[in-house]
Design an enzyme around this catalytic site. Structure first.
Site, PDB file in Angstrom:
ATOM      1  N   ILE A 515       0.862  -1.191   0.000  1.00 51.08           N
ATOM      2  CA  ILE A 515       0.000   0.000   0.000  1.00 51.08           C
ATOM      3  C   ILE A 515       0.893   1.234   0.000  1.00 51.08           C
ATOM      4  CG2 ILE A 515      -2.008   1.080   1.071  1.00 51.08           C
ATOM      5  CD1 ILE A 515      -1.793  -0.833   3.340  1.00 51.08           C
ATOM      6  N   CYS A 516       0.387   2.285  -0.615  1.00 53.92           N
ATOM      7  CA  CYS A 516       0.974   3.616  -0.413  1.00 53.92           C
ATOM      8  C   CYS A 516      -0.206   4.585  -0.323  1.00 53.92           C
ATOM      9  CB  CYS A 516       1.963   3.961  -1.525  1.00 53.92           C
ATOM     10  SG  CYS A 516       1.205   4.076  -3.136  1.00 53.92           S
TER      11      CYS A 516
END
Ligand code: FAD
Length: 557
Positions: A515-516
């Site tokens: 995830i970012c």
């Protein structure tokens, strides 16, 4: 070519009927063309009505695209307003009409009859539904009734959070009313997938609308102050000055039924691709008919102005002949709506409609690019969801929300869907660019690249709805500061910039989900980890998507 004189009668003189009449005249000078409408106007802009109520459009005449005199003088088309068509005798090819001013009835004969009677607002049989303070908005007289009621009103309850409900919310707020909006489903904007409707609900609440989702109305009654008491199924009640009922429409099929015309499963008139009904000599168009959805194949009524206009043209061509190639291709339900500065648009299938049809070979991606390059002032985010076929990359649907550049992207995607384009075509689309309008890699290109990267195996995807029960290592590659602000429970933070040095922190025994903030850094991390033999997936659209998704209750509706 010699033409025999034919008499074409058209029931309903607005979107579908008026365009049918005008096209019929362009194709046939020797036809008698007559429009009947029970209302006082023809060819008016029903789409402008919420803005007439909100006084954005100040004068009624601005809503009148054409009038009977113009139809007569310019096109030699006879128009009878305030004239209701009561029944059809398909054997004799006649209709019975009543002049609503004189109550006189007469019979008119036809060679071809076109039904474009539209749809009527749904008024559920609830106690008190006929109270004078309860309004629907379908035509200009309705808008005058609402405007008159507004002169004394301070508050309104809008029932229904679809396009018209939301447009009315914006316009009644503009008129200074205190608003409650009641929607029975757990989201506003039912055509959108539930996570994509979250920013719309946020905007309504931010603008002071008392939004109540997942709550139904059970009854209306007269309130102590002379207004309307709206009772809700959670036991609450709201006293208000006026109620706007905007819970949808149903095809107007009474006439069709009187002629023995076949209806479809969704209660709209059945037509073929030339807009012919099941009864010889009768065509039907617009909100009253069922048409096929080009993605799901479902037959359904689609109450939108664009399809009604196109169908009107097609019916005229079919009646006059000589243009047999002009047939209706089906609908994609391409639509746009403005609500308090937010623009919401969609085209093609939603995820829920794909699920409803049992379609399994699809994938979805989310992205949140700027409306134009970030270095040029004024860029705002576009929240975009793209659905595509995992079999061949064909684009199946798209939904976008933001303050700028939304309609342009959805229109591009709509055309792409119509042309059967794939995500590989989106990658390669050449779209106009200057800093104030977009980016050299437009959001549409980006969507294509992300989806095509996935299909090529470079960007495996995980789904947000699986996060809660997944056994993967969830690695957040944002900075430590971003992670501290908010993060997914159970995720660990390894900033992208440290990832090469900290590979040993990640167990290769379990899948890694990355995830970012919006997906881009997670993609870079994916490439890095895949080339180091990790099994990796990306949670598409990053925490920005999670912000929406987590507020749907964790499941997609
Ligand atoms: P209509 O345009 O509704 O016309 C039907 C006409 O038939 C009516 O005037 C009616 O009086 C007449 N009629 C019915 N029965 C009889 C009878 N027995 N005898 C004589 N006359 C009869 N669509 C969009 O794409 N974008 C929008 O932004 C949008 N906004 C909208 C906002 C509002 C408030 C409304 C009401 C609709 C909006 N729509 C919008 C939908 C769009 O207006 C309709 O899809 C379109 O007008 C349908 O065209 P139609 O010809 O089928 O019916």
């Amino acid at each position: 070519m010699t033409q025999t004189r034919r008499r074409i009668l058209i029931v309903g003189g607005v979107a579908g009927g008026a365009s049918c009449a005008a096209r019929a005249r362009r194709l046939c000078e020797k036809c008698d063309i007559v429009i009947f409408d029970r209302g006082p106007h023809v060819s008016f802009a029903n789409c402008g009505l919420p803005y007439f109520v909100g006084e954005v459009i100040k004068k009624e005449e601005k809503l009148l695209v054409a009038n009977p005199a113009l139809f007569n003088d310019r096109f030699n088309i006879e128009v009878h307003t305030e004239t209701e068509v009561l029944s059809i005798d398909a054997e004799q090819k006649t209709i019975l009409v009543r002049d609503l001013n004189t109550s006189q009835e007469r019979t008119e004969s036809y060679d071809a009859l076109v039904l474009s009677p539209g749809a009527r607002a749904i008024r559920p049989p609830l106690p008190g539904i006929d109270l004078p303070g309860i309004h629907v908005l379908r035509n200009i007289p309705d808008s005058h009734r609402i405007r008159a009621a507004l002169s004394k009103a301070k508050s309104a309850v809008i029932v229904g959070g679809g396009f018209i409900g939301l447009e009315m919310a914006e316009n009644l707020s503009r008129r200074g009313l205190q608003l409650s909006l009641i929607e029975k489903s757990p989201q506003v904007m039912p055509p959108l997938d539930s996570e994509m409707a979250v920013p719309v609900a946020d905007r309504l609440r931010a603008e002071g609308v008392d939004l109540r989702l997942g709550i139904g109305v059970t009854a209306f009654a007269e309130a102590d102050n002379g207004g309307v008491r709206v009772s809700l199924d959670n036991g609450d009640s709201i006293d208000t000055d006026i109620v706007i009922l905007a819970i949808g429409v149903q095809p107007e099929t009474r006439l069709a039924v009187s002629a023995g015309i076949e209806l479809g499963d969704r209660a709209g008139i059945k037509v073929d691709a030339s807009m012919r009904t099941s009864v010889a000599g009768i065509w039907a168009v617009g909100d009253a008919v069922e048409v096929n959805d080009v993605i799901t194949g479902e037959l359904q009524p689609i109450p939108l102005a664009g399809p009604a206009n196109r169908q009107g043209r097609i019916a005229a061509s079919s009646i006059i002949g000589g243009h047999q190639d002009l047939t209706f291709r089906g609908v994609q339900a391409t639509a746009v709506c403005g609500v308090f500065g937010l623009i919401v648009a969609s085209t093609g299938a939603s995820e829920k409609s794909l699920k409803r049809c049992g379609q399994k070979d699809y994938e979805k991606i989310y992205l949140h690019p700027g409306s134009h390059v970030s270095y040029f002032p004024g860029a705002t985010p576009i929240h975009l969801k793209l659905l595509f076929s995992t079999t061949d990359g064909r684009i199946l649907g798209a939904q976008a929300i933001g303050e700028n550049g939304i309609a342009r992207r959805i229109d591009t995607l709509s055309m792409a869907i119509q042309m059967g384009a794939t995500v590989y075509d989106l990658e390669e689309s050449e779209l106009c660019y200057a800093p104030q309008f977009g980016a050299a890699k437009d959001p549409v290109n980006f969507a294509g690249m992300i989806a095509a990267n996935h299909l090529r195996g470079d960007l495996p995807l995980a789904h947000w709805e699986d996060v809660e029960h997944c056994e993967a290592n969830i690695v957040d590659v944002r900075t430590a500061g971003e992670y501290a602000q908010r993060h997914l429970p159970g995720s660990v933070n390894i900033p992208l910039e440290e990832l090469r040095e900290r590979l040993t922190d990640i167990s290769p025994d379990r899948e890694v989900w990355l995830i970012c903030e919006v997906g881009q850094r997670a993609y870079y991390a994916t490439r890095l980890l895949m080339q180091n033999n990790y099994q990796v997936r990306v949670l598409s659209g990053g925490m920005k998507t999670w912000d929406f998704f987590s507020r749907t209750g964790g499941s997609l509706q």
